[in-house]
Design a protein around this motif. Structure first.
Motif, PDB file in Angstrom:
ATOM      1  N   VAL A 125       0.827  -1.207   0.000  1.00 20.90           N
ATOM      2  CA  VAL A 125       0.000   0.000   0.000  1.00 20.90           C
ATOM      3  C   VAL A 125       0.861   1.256   0.000  1.00 20.90           C
ATOM      4  CG1 VAL A 125      -0.276  -0.070   2.527  1.00 20.90           C
ATOM      5  CG2 VAL A 125      -1.894   1.217   1.133  1.00 20.90           C
ATOM      6  N   GLY A 129      -5.564   0.103   3.397  1.00 17.36           N
ATOM      7  CA  GLY A 129      -4.501  -0.879   3.467  1.00 17.36           C
ATOM      8  C   GLY A 129      -3.839  -0.839   4.826  1.00 17.36           C
ATOM      9  N   TYR A 135      -3.680  -4.543   0.724  1.00 18.55           N
ATOM     10  CA  TYR A 135      -3.988  -3.313   0.000  1.00 18.55           C
ATOM     11  C   TYR A 135      -5.230  -3.552  -0.846  1.00 18.55           C
ATOM     12  CZ  TYR A 135      -3.758   0.602  -3.262  1.00 18.55           C
ATOM     13  OH  TYR A 135      -4.063   1.707  -4.005  1.00 18.55           O
TER      14      TYR A 135
END
Length: 410
Positions: free
Chosen positions: A142, A312, A335
């Motif tokens: 992420v 995330g 994510y």
């Protein structure tokens, strides 16, 4: 000898707990100081030509490789009023500038710092946490997607008070928003803020605790007449001539936690960080792969923007094994670039693409501190995506990556 090694291991562990890239090697006045680290590694992927967040994508017909992951050379100097930091990254792909900033402060105190130049965005924990001290090979997917290469150009104020409030750190930066690129493609500036707390000597000096919250307030310029917004199970297309030169919101918020407890089994460390918000991306195409379509832009995007509500997080658990040189690692990160749509709905004629697919990664491995400068890491990442209706993504991709890394730090 064993006692000396144990002290060195504990020192390295504690130092890593809060090591920041946005500072010189020391604030004590000194002439030129040269520090850095080299990470060389071997990797084997589950299949050839995969997209990967473990050091970059693999070549089309290759599933194993040797590479220089990072080759950092940092030069800094400090006097009683200021300091300067200059860092480059030299790998098989060439040489890139990583850091170049000046810091100013009062001669009698470093409580208030002014930083100007190219530096790490002051968001959360893992962005600023140095890769030379991090046990885990890479940052979570992420953060690599939202803030690639971690840096940006701008100015920042940092407040770390002396005395009884020494546990507090407050940071506010204004940046271009185009990341590591030197070119700002619109007239807007982004704002990043971080508030952190760190306590080093709790529970009879056995417990270290850190936590904090961050925000990112920015935008991305639209270069077309259309953009897409989420409608719950896909995207709705908005079209108007007024959308050209319109700025889409790029807003993040995050929270982080770090714990380390020294015990009879060694030292147990747990770190976690969450981030959510709105990310302007584009649609996945033959030229822009799924993960790359939801990344942040270093140049003006010339296709329609997609405003995705994302989230995330990562969980990092490490255990130094007694007083040995070994540390066991366990990580899990997620994510979800579009939390409004289910994976089974992606590709169902609703304007969704591979850029909307959720990925989660389970990582596990071990490090060995060969000596105070050399560290060996053996690590495997098991990457999972749920099936969608998109060709090529109807099953879990075979994109696991195994890494053996040797690092030397000076």
């Amino acid at each position: 000898m064993k006692q000396v090694l144990s002290v060195l291991l504990l020192f390295c562990s504690c130092f890593a707990f809060g090591q920041s890239n946005n500072s010189p090697s020391t604030y004590d006045p000194h002439e030129i100081a040269i520090t850095g680290y080299l990470q060389t590694q071997y990797q084997r992927a589950q299949s050839a030509g995969i997209s990967s967040f473990s050091g970059g994508d693999f070549a089309k017909n290759s599933k194993d490789r040797f590479m220089i992951r990072r080759g950092r050379l940092k030069i800094d100097r400090a006097d009683k009023y200021s300091s300067i930091v200059f860092q480059i990254d030299a790998t098989q792909n060439g040489v890139q500038l990583m850091d170049a900033f000046i810091q100013l402060h009062r001669p009698e105190s470093k409580a208030l710092l002014f930083t100007a130049g190219l530096f790490n965005r002051p968001f959360g924990y893992s962005i600023v946490y140095s890769s030379g001290y991090r046990d885990f090979p890479e940052r979570a997917r992420v953060f690599q997607t939202l803030m690639p290469r971690e840096r940006d150009l701008g100015a920042m104020l940092t407040f770390r008070p002396d005395g009884k409030f020494h546990f507090l750190t407050a940071e506010l930066a204004v940046i271009n928003g185009s990341g590591h690129s030197a070119r700002d493609y619109d007239s807007k500036k982004d704002f990043v803020g971080n508030l952190g707390f760190k306590f080093d000597s709790l529970a009879n000096k056995k417990l270290q605790l850190g936590f904090g919250g961050s925000f990112y307030k920015g935008s991305v310029r639209s270069d077309t007449e259309s953009y897409f917004t989420s409608n719950g199970n896909g995207f709705f297309k908005n079209t108007s001539p007024d959308n050209i030169d319109w700025n889409a919101k790029r807003d993040y918020y995050g929270a982080n936690l770090q714990l380390q407890y020294d015990n009879t089994f060694g030292a147990t460390s747990f770190k976690a960080e969450y981030i959510g918000g709105t990310q302007p991306g584009v649609a996945s195409t033959a030229l822009i792969t799924g993960p790359a379509a939801s990344t942040s832009f270093s140049t003006q995007p010339n296709t329609d923007l997609y405003l995705r509500p994302f989230e995330g997080y990562y969980l990092w658990l490490s255990q130094r094994i007694a007083k040995s040189r070994f540390t066991a690692l366990l990580a899990y990160d997620v994510y979800d670039p579009n939390k409004d749509v289910k994976e089974t709905e992606i590709g169902a004629n609703n304007n969704t693409t591979a850029a909307d697919i959720k990925f989660n990664t389970l990582g596990y491995g071990m490090t060995c501190l060969v000596n105070t400068r050399v560290k060996l890491t053996v690590y495997n990442e098991h990457v999972v995506n749920d099936p969608t209706q998109l060709p090529g993504y109807m099953n879990d991709l075979k994109d696991d990556v195994f890494t053996v890394r040797l690092q030397y730090r000076w």
